[in-house]
Scaffold this motif. Structure first.
Motif, short mmCIF file in Angstrom:
data_model
loop_
_atom_site.label_atom_id
_atom_site.label_comp_id
_atom_site.label_asym_id
_atom_site.label_seq_id
_atom_site.Cartn_x
_atom_site.Cartn_y
_atom_site.Cartn_z
N LEU A 39 56.84 -30.38 117.23
CA LEU A 39 57.71 -31.47 116.80
C LEU A 39 58.87 -30.93 115.99
O LEU A 39 58.80 -29.83 115.43
CB LEU A 39 56.93 -32.45 115.91
CG LEU A 39 55.65 -33.07 116.44
CD1 LEU A 39 54.94 -33.82 115.31
CD2 LEU A 39 55.94 -34.01 117.59
N GLY A 40 59.93 -31.70 115.90
CA GLY A 40 60.98 -31.40 114.94
C GLY A 40 62.33 -31.15 115.56
O GLY A 40 62.44 -30.65 116.68
N GLY A 41 63.36 -31.50 114.80
CA GLY A 41 64.73 -31.27 115.21
C GLY A 41 65.16 -29.84 114.94
O GLY A 41 64.33 -28.94 114.77
N ILE A 79 55.09 -30.61 109.36
CA ILE A 79 55.77 -31.48 110.32
C ILE A 79 57.26 -31.46 109.96
O ILE A 79 57.62 -31.75 108.82
CB ILE A 79 55.24 -32.92 110.25
CG1 ILE A 79 53.76 -32.97 110.62
CG2 ILE A 79 56.04 -33.84 111.19
CD1 ILE A 79 53.10 -34.28 110.28
N VAL A 80 58.09 -31.10 110.92
CA VAL A 80 59.53 -31.13 110.73
C VAL A 80 60.06 -32.44 111.30
O VAL A 80 59.77 -32.80 112.44
CB VAL A 80 60.22 -29.94 111.43
CG1 VAL A 80 61.74 -30.04 111.28
CG2 VAL A 80 59.71 -28.62 110.87
N CYS A 230 48.63 -30.29 113.68
CA CYS A 230 48.86 -29.56 112.43
C CYS A 230 47.54 -29.19 111.77
O CYS A 230 47.51 -28.79 110.61
CB CYS A 230 49.70 -30.40 111.47
SG CYS A 230 48.92 -31.94 110.98
N GLY A 231 46.43 -29.32 112.50
CA GLY A 231 45.13 -29.08 111.89
C GLY A 231 44.67 -30.28 111.09
O GLY A 231 45.04 -31.43 111.40
N ARG A 304 52.41 -30.68 105.18
CA ARG A 304 53.72 -30.91 104.56
C ARG A 304 54.65 -31.56 105.58
O ARG A 304 54.64 -31.21 106.76
CB ARG A 304 54.33 -29.59 104.10
CG ARG A 304 53.59 -28.88 103.00
CD ARG A 304 54.09 -27.45 102.86
NE ARG A 304 55.52 -27.38 102.58
CZ ARG A 304 56.34 -26.44 103.06
NH1 ARG A 304 55.89 -25.51 103.88
NH2 ARG A 304 57.63 -26.46 102.73
N ILE A 305 55.46 -32.49 105.10
CA ILE A 305 56.51 -33.08 105.94
C ILE A 305 57.85 -32.65 105.35
O ILE A 305 58.13 -32.89 104.18
CB ILE A 305 56.41 -34.62 105.96
CG1 ILE A 305 55.07 -35.06 106.58
CG2 ILE A 305 57.56 -35.21 106.75
CD1 ILE A 305 54.82 -36.54 106.52
#
Length: 308
Positions: A39-41, A79-80, A230-231, A304-305
């Motif tokens: 995930l993530g930009g 998580i990004v 993410c576990g 973490r986000i």
């Protein structure tokens, strides 16, 4: 991006490339390539230093420029957001050396804990078997005092080499790191873990292998390793188990977009079909709300986000 800001970033890019070489710096780097959730930009600028000294040089340049700095290991517990990360993202996966000194193992921050555990096995050293299935990097493991199956990083760590907020490399003894459950002082003070040293004991190689095989089997049989995730999403609430609460709340299979509470292990949220970070975060929030409503228990995120 405004003209002045674009000029600032171009100047910063040039300075960082001079330290790292052009092959270790990228513009608009998609961060889903660097996270276990997929995930993530994008990062405005992503850098991949391969030595503690180059990390120190780059961090000094970034801070003098007044540009935001985000530190990322191998992205197993993060998580990004879909909008990505502004400024510079420091990705530490190229620092991955592991070496032995008597019965102590020193490993760079980007080395995988699984690899460090296997390294200990090769030299018949016991104490890191619990880490044989932890997907995170050494730096991340120290950052959050990672643990599994009754073992934690604090149990075997001797010291960690960190880069402090004022740009100095400093050796922190275990007690200085103020470890507690899924926490260290590094998660608060802005230090960057560069290397960690673990003290182990001589063991019987076949017994070490047997324990690692047992833990690997348990992990594979209970965790949804077939999907990006993410576990464990949540910390263990005092007196409870997060997975059991989520299961008892009837949330397994809850799905928003491509993100779903695992039907194999309720403590995991999996990316089953090209989920966005927003969908993944929405599932996390829905689980937290339902568990609080049904049981009065607040689930605190372990993951973490980050991002804008």
């Amino acid at each position: 991006m405004k003209t002045e800001e674009a000029r600032q970033y171009q100047n910063l890019y040039t300075q960082l490339a001079a330290v790292l070489g052009p092959e270790r710096i990228r513009r608009d780097e998609p961060l889903f390539r660097h996270t276990y959730t997929k995930l993530g930009g994008a990062a405005d600028i992503a850098i991949f230093p391969d030595s503690p000294e180059s990390v120190q040089q780059c961090v000094d340049i970034i801070r003098q420029a007044g540009v935001p700095l985000t530190v990322l290991g191998n992205g197993s517990n993060v998580i990004v957001k879909d909008s990505g990360i502004r400024g510079v993202t420091l990705i530490l996966t190229e620092l991955k050396r592991i070496h032995l000194d008597n019965q102590q193992i020193s490993a760079d921050c980007g080395a995988a804990m699984i690899d460090v555990s296997n390294f200990a096995y090769e030299y018949s050293l016991t104490g890191l078997e619990f880490a044989c299935g932890i997907p995170g990097s050494v730096g991340g493991a120290v950052y959050m005092n990672a643990g599994a199956y009754g073992g934690e990083v604090k149990d075997v760590l001797v010291s960690a080499l960190v880069l402090t907020r004022d740009g100095k490399m400093t050796l922190r003894a275990r007690d200085e790191l103020q470890f507690s459950y899924r926490h260290s002082i590094v998660s608060e003070n802005g230090d960057i873990v560069l290397q960690a040293t673990f003290a182990l004991e001589p063991g019987v190689k076949t017994e070490i292998r047997s324990k690692m095989d047992e833990l690997t089997f348990l992990r594979a049989s209970k965790q949804p390793l077939e999907y990006p995730s993410c576990g464990s999403v949540f910390k263990r609430p005092p007196g409870y188990y997060a997975g059991k609460l989520i299961q008892d709340a009837g949330l397994q299979g809850l799905r928003i977009g491509g993100a779903e509470v695992s039907t194999k292990h309720a403590g995991f949220i999996v990316n089953v079909n090209h989920a966005t970070a927003s969908e993944y975060i929405s599932v996390i929030e829905a689980v937290q709300a339902a568990v609080k409503q049904q049981f009065g228990v607040v689930l605190e995120r372990e993951v973490r986000i980050i991002g804008d």
